[in-house]
Each structure stands twice: as structure tokens, then as C-alpha cells.
Design a protein around this motif. Structure first.
Motif, PDB file in Angstrom:
ATOM      1  N   ASN A  83     -63.115 -86.645  -0.404  1.00 45.23           N
ATOM      2  CA  ASN A  83     -62.639 -86.875  -1.767  1.00 45.23           C
ATOM      3  C   ASN A  83     -62.516 -88.359  -2.095  1.00 45.23           C
ATOM      4  O   ASN A  83     -62.665 -88.755  -3.257  1.00 45.23           O
ATOM      5  CB  ASN A  83     -61.309 -86.164  -1.994  1.00 45.23           C
ATOM      6  N   ARG A  86     -65.852 -89.398  -3.303  1.00 45.05           N
ATOM      7  CA  ARG A  86     -66.034 -88.922  -4.678  1.00 45.05           C
ATOM      8  C   ARG A  86     -65.376 -89.876  -5.667  1.00 45.05           C
ATOM      9  O   ARG A  86     -65.963 -90.226  -6.695  1.00 45.05           O
ATOM     10  CB  ARG A  86     -65.408 -87.531  -4.840  1.00 45.05           C
ATOM     11  N   SER A 112     -58.848 -84.428  -9.468  1.00 47.25           N
ATOM     12  CA  SER A 112     -58.450 -83.023  -9.438  1.00 47.25           C
ATOM     13  C   SER A 112     -59.234 -82.206 -10.455  1.00 47.25           C
ATOM     14  O   SER A 112     -59.662 -81.077 -10.168  1.00 47.25           O
ATOM     15  CB  SER A 112     -56.943 -82.886  -9.716  1.00 47.25           C
ATOM     16  N   MET A 115     -62.791 -81.771  -9.101  1.00 41.54           N
ATOM     17  CA  MET A 115     -62.805 -80.816  -7.996  1.00 41.54           C
ATOM     18  C   MET A 115     -62.680 -79.384  -8.507  1.00 41.54           C
ATOM     19  O   MET A 115     -63.254 -78.456  -7.938  1.00 41.54           O
ATOM     20  CB  MET A 115     -61.663 -81.124  -7.021  1.00 41.54           C
ATOM     21  N   TYR A 152     -67.012 -76.027   3.957  1.00 39.17           N
ATOM     22  CA  TYR A 152     -67.242 -76.415   2.556  1.00 39.17           C
ATOM     23  C   TYR A 152     -68.591 -75.892   2.074  1.00 39.17           C
ATOM     24  O   TYR A 152     -68.716 -75.339   0.973  1.00 39.17           O
ATOM     25  CB  TYR A 152     -67.183 -77.939   2.434  1.00 39.17           C
TER      26      TYR A 152
END
Length: 259
Positions: A83, A86, A112, A115, A152
Motif C-alpha cells: 500500500n 500505491r 482507502s 483500495m 492477494y
């Protein structure tokens, strides 16, 4: 699921030779990850870039998906989390348009939201399910080898309707990443085939086509975007349709080579 070392009998004749097993990359090979990323990115960033035109959004997406992959390399090297890479890519794309994503709550909200929305847009390419149907019908085992962690990617495949891709190798499977030969060879082991009789196809010329070829597999570059092929003399197709053309009882008819 076929147990490793006990491959089903079947032969797939491709433009590049007969194979008994097929391994795929996942992102932008089986699923259209770029579309899912750019669609979600626009949704979560429009309030930060009001009035940005279509060309601007295309540029924004290009920076995130193609021009900041060094951050993903840092993730693979264990220097940042998934993350975090990202967020770094998002900041780089926004920064190109003069927007600074502040630390703390603003970054948390943006990440968030991304995601939450991005997985909903992950879908298989139109040529994927027809090819898997052909492989299933012929008794050809297949699987995937990915430069992301197993769970994932497992969730991604399942949510995209690709539950039947049961054999999966991730970066945490052996603690290495492509183009380490062990990645491709672990996929071969799971299929129960020989490396020389296993096709590996993916959209990354270096990691997929050249890396798998160096490991002893039959590597094929899936060049969906028509990227120039200067300096590449390996095998290439423009879509998964290029691997087989039609079926005859018991065997597959050789397709025309696109590369």
C-alpha cells in the motif's frame, strides 16, 4: 486439482511448438488491471483535479500505471509495503498536476477509497475464458505465476471469475520474484509437466517472455498494446487467440505465428 507430478494427458499445438501445460502471468495478461486501476484512480481523484480533461486523465493514469513502477520494484525488494507503493505512485501522479497529497488523514482517505473501489473493476480480458475452455477440454493443465503475493492474487482471480486457475505461484511462495527461474519452475512443478513442454505467456517482455525462456520454458510475449518489437526476436502474440485457432478431435491445429 491435479497433483504435482501427475499431469493430465493432452497436447496443445501452438505456433511455437507442442506443449503439455500452460502458465500465465496475471495482471494485464489474464485480467485488465490497467483498466481497473485507471478507472478507480479517476473516481477517487476527481475532487482533487476538478476540470481535468480526458487527455489529462489519460496522462494521470499513465504515470500511475507505467511511469512509477520503480516504486513497485521497491515493494518487491521489501523496502516499502504494497500500500505504500500505491500511495507513492498516487502522489507522483497527482504531483505532476501540481497537487500535493498531504500526509495523515488526507492520504489515508485517498488510499482507502482506492483500495475499496479498484477490485470491483478487475475483469478478465475477453480472450481468457475461451482459451481456458479449450485447455480444459483438451486436458491441458494450467496455472499462474505472479509478481505479487499468493493470497492477494488468489482473491483477485476468484473475484474476476477465474477460480478454475487453481495452480498459483506468488512472490511469497518461494521468497523470490520473476525473473528468478525458481518462480517459473515452481509453476512447472505444480502442473506436473516438463519445463520444455510448458508454455509461459505474459504481457511483460522481460519478466514473462525472456525470463521464462531463460528458465527453460517456451516463453511468449503477449503484446496486447502493439508495443514496438525492436530488439526482440522471441515469440509473440497480440492476443491469447493467437495461441490456438481451432480444435480437431484429440489435438489442436497449429495457428499462424504473429511474431
Amino acid at each position: 486439482m491435479t497433483a504435482p507430478g501427475k499431469a493430465r494427458s493432452g497436447v496443445l499445438e501452438t505456433p511455437f511448438g507442442a506443449v503439455r501445460g500452460v502458465l500465465f502471468d496475471i495482471d494485464d495478461t489474464l485480467v485488465d488491471l490497467e483498466y481497473s486501476m485507471t478507472t478507480a484512480l479517476r473516481e477517487v481523484s476527481e475532487h482533487l483535479l476538478p476540470g481535468l480533461d480526458q487527455a489529462g486523465w489519460e496522462r494521470f493514469g499513465r504515470i500511475f500505471t507505467h511511469e512509477t513502477t520503480h516504486y513497485y520494484d521497491q515493494y518487491l525488494a521489501g523496502e516499502v509495503t504494497f500500500n505504500e507503493q500505491r500511495l507513492l505512485r498516487g502522489r507522483a501522479a497527482l504531483g505532476h498536476f501540481g497537487v500535493e497529497l498531504a500526509d495523515g488523514e488526507e492520504s489515508h482517505r485517498w488510499l482507502s477509497a482506492y483500495m475499496e473501489r479498484q477490485p470491483a473493476y478487475v475483469k478478465p480480458f475477453p480472450d481468457v475464458l475461451p482459451l481456458l475452455d479449450v485447455l480444459d477440454g483438451a486436458g491441458i493443465p494450467y496455472g499462474a505465476v505472479s509478481n505479487n503475493v499468493h493470497d492477494y492474487q488468489r482473491a483477485k482471480l476468484d473475484s474476476a471469475g477465474l477460480e478454475r486457475v487453481t495452480h498459483l505461484v506468488g512472490t511469497d511462495t518461494l521468497g523470490v520474484a520473476k525473473p528468478n527461474p525458481a518462480m517459473y519452475l515452481e509453476g512447472v512443478r505444480l502442473l506436473g509437466t516438463a519445463a520444455s513442454e510448458t508454455l509461459y505467456v505474459g504481457d511483460n517482455r522481460l519478466l514473462d517472455a525472456e525470463g521464462s525462456t531463460a528458465a527453460g520454458l517456451l516463453g511468449v510475449w503477449l503484446n496486447r498494446t502493439g508495443e514496438p518489437v525492436t530488439g526482440f526476436d522471441g515469440h509473440m502474440v497480440a492476443s491469447l487467440d493467437g495461441l490456438v485457432r481451432h480444435v480437431t478431435p484429440g489435438r489442436f491445429v497449429r495457428a499462424e505465428s504473429l511474431g
